[in-house]
Design a protein around this motif. Structure first.
Motif, mmCIF file in Angstrom:
data_model
loop_
_atom_site.group_PDB
_atom_site.id
_atom_site.type_symbol
_atom_site.label_atom_id
_atom_site.label_comp_id
_atom_site.label_asym_id
_atom_site.label_seq_id
_atom_site.Cartn_x
_atom_site.Cartn_y
_atom_site.Cartn_z
ATOM 1 N N GLY A 176 38.494 38.819 41.731
ATOM 2 C CA GLY A 176 38.698 38.419 43.118
ATOM 3 C C GLY A 176 39.415 39.506 43.902
ATOM 4 N N ARG A 177 40.722 39.588 43.727
ATOM 5 C CA ARG A 177 41.519 40.511 44.541
ATOM 6 C C ARG A 177 41.142 41.986 44.418
ATOM 7 N N THR B 9 33.002 24.824 43.702
ATOM 8 C CA THR B 9 34.398 24.987 43.287
ATOM 9 C C THR B 9 35.042 23.614 43.179
ATOM 10 N N SER C 287 31.513 33.611 49.200
ATOM 11 C CA SER C 287 32.282 32.413 49.565
ATOM 12 C C SER C 287 31.645 31.691 50.746
ATOM 13 N N PRO D 258 34.137 34.510 44.331
ATOM 14 C CA PRO D 258 34.138 34.273 45.778
ATOM 15 C C PRO D 258 35.541 34.370 46.369
ATOM 16 N N GLY E 274 43.149 37.560 37.023
ATOM 17 C CA GLY E 274 43.990 38.578 36.397
ATOM 18 C C GLY E 274 43.259 39.736 35.763
ATOM 19 N N LYS F 146 33.032 25.857 39.178
ATOM 20 C CA LYS F 146 34.091 26.875 39.076
ATOM 21 C C LYS F 146 35.449 26.206 39.225
ATOM 22 N N ASP G 244 37.622 34.019 35.231
ATOM 23 C CA ASP G 244 38.257 34.870 36.241
ATOM 24 C C ASP G 244 39.738 34.572 36.348
ATOM 25 N N ARG H 206 42.032 43.163 35.513
ATOM 26 C CA ARG H 206 42.444 44.373 36.231
ATOM 27 C C ARG H 206 42.063 45.662 35.504
#
Ligand SMILES: Cc1cc2nc3c(=O)[nH]c(=O)nc-3n(C[C@H](O)[C@H](O)[C@H](O)COP(=O)(O)O)c2cc1C
Ligand SMILES: O=C(O)C(=O)c1ccccc1
Length: 335
Positions: A285-286, A142, A93, A66, A264, A207, A262, A266
């Motif tokens: 996430g990102r 969360t 989210s 989220p 990092g 989470k 979760d 990539r």
């Protein structure tokens, strides 16, 4: 990092308002944990198994973690993210800029609802009912945010509110108020988790667990799963990389519920390392925000496609299985 993800990140940085880019990219404090989350994967290596002679599963153990405010990244916001899923689970989210019912209606995969327990449990209950009515398949509470993280980039920019025209849509018309702020509270405890479990039949995940003792306590409160996460380095800048916290939680949980990692992730190889250390799936996430900002629905789809393709390729090279004995520390002889 996977080069497609790097390209999408570069494009996102180029197109986003720098204030919004920094909101998405930033972490708490000195951003030590933000950097560590990615670096932790680079310290590990995999010893593949050979000649296993078996079919490789095509399951894709990834979910979208989220993240708030997708309409800051792209005008279609969470609708674009939801349309891109093609089977992948979206944890939407509570701070989405599209109402949860509309997210679910647009989704091409399962949608779970993430929430911060609101100290007014009537407000929390309305949020739970909204998620149920929308058709969410699970709730994710969360638990790593008793207070808001202090993000220096946001403070430097004076960014603390959504621009005019954007709203945290799920926070409308709750318990007699037109629009509420999301509250965080140090008073939230496992009793609140119990209350939520009693009010709904939806599977309830937590989470933001890092301590193995908390994972065991969570099991005692009937959680359906645990996300090992440090909130992408946005809460306490003293914690370990999420990946480094994973094995102890996996050991404590001992297979009783799924554990998701979760922070990092990539590339497909990072998903493989998380699974080898005992995660059932990884979350991102990102990378989704970068895909969304760069190219809307298409950009999110590219993120998911490239990670699926890379993960399945790595899995094949590993003989179709990922176990902890296959993980070694890079640069250290195993003798
Ligand atoms: C911009 C941004 C907003 C976030 N918003 C939420 C949120 O609303 N709820 C939540 O539980 N976690 C939130 N997170 C944390 C993510 O769910 C996830 O733990 C983290 O982004 C994973 O790390 P990664 O970005 O390195 O993949 C947010 C993270 C970012 C970067
Ligand atoms: O920025 C975050 O990490 C986050 O979790 C959040 C929570 C509420 C509103 C906006 C962002």
């Amino acid at each position: 990092m996977n080069p497609v993800l790097a390209e999408l990140h570069d494009k996102a940085r180029a197109v986003l308002d720098p204030v919004h880019y920094d909101f998405f990219a930033g972490g708490v404090g000195d951003e030590v944990v933000l950097a560590e989350n990615e670096a932790a994967f680079g310290r590990l290596a995999l010893l593949p198994r050979v000649l296993r002679g078996k079919e490789i599963s095509t399951d894709f153990p990834l979910m979208i973690s989220p993240t708030a405010f997708h309409r800051l990244a792209h005008p279609d916001g969470e609708l674009a993210t939801a349309r891109a899923l093609s089977g992948t689970t979206l944890v939407s989210s509570m701070a989405s800029t599209v109402p949860i019912a509309d997210v679910v209606a647009a989704a091409t995969g399962p949608v779970w609802f993430q929430l911060y327990v609101q100290p007014d449990m009537d407000v929390t209950e309305v949020l739970v009912r909204r998620a149920e009515r929308a058709g969410c398949a699970a709730l994710v509470v969360t638990v790593d945010s008793p207070v808001f993280g202090r993000h220096r980039r946001d403070i430097a920019h004076g960014f603390h509110d959504l621009p005019a025209g954007l709203t945290a849509e799920n926070m409308r018309d709750l318990a007699g108020e037109a629009l509420r702020n999301i509250e965080m509270s140090t008073a939230i405890s496992w009793r609140h988790v119990d209350r939520i479990r009693e009010m709904t039949a939806l599977p309830l995940w937590v989470k933001g667990v890092l301590h193995p003792k908390d994972a065991v306590i969570a099991l005692g409160h009937g959680v359906a799963g645990i996300v090992v996460s440090n909130h992408g380095g946005r809460q306490l800048d003293l914690v370990p990389a999420a990946l480094d916290a994973l094995p102890a939680v996996v050991d404590a949980v001992a297979g009783r519920v799924p554990v998701v990692l979760d922070g990092g992730v990539r590339g497909g190889g990072d998903i493989a390392l998380a699974l080898a250390l005992g995660a059932s799936a990884a979350g991102i996430g990102r990378p989704v925000l970068w895909g969304l900002a760069a190219d809307g629905e298409q950009g999110v789809r590219r993120v998911l496609d490239v990670l699926r393709d890379e993960f399945l390729h790595v899995l094949a090279l590993c003989g179709g299985e990922l176990t902890r004995d296959m993980v070694v520390v890079r640069g250290v002889a195993g003798c």
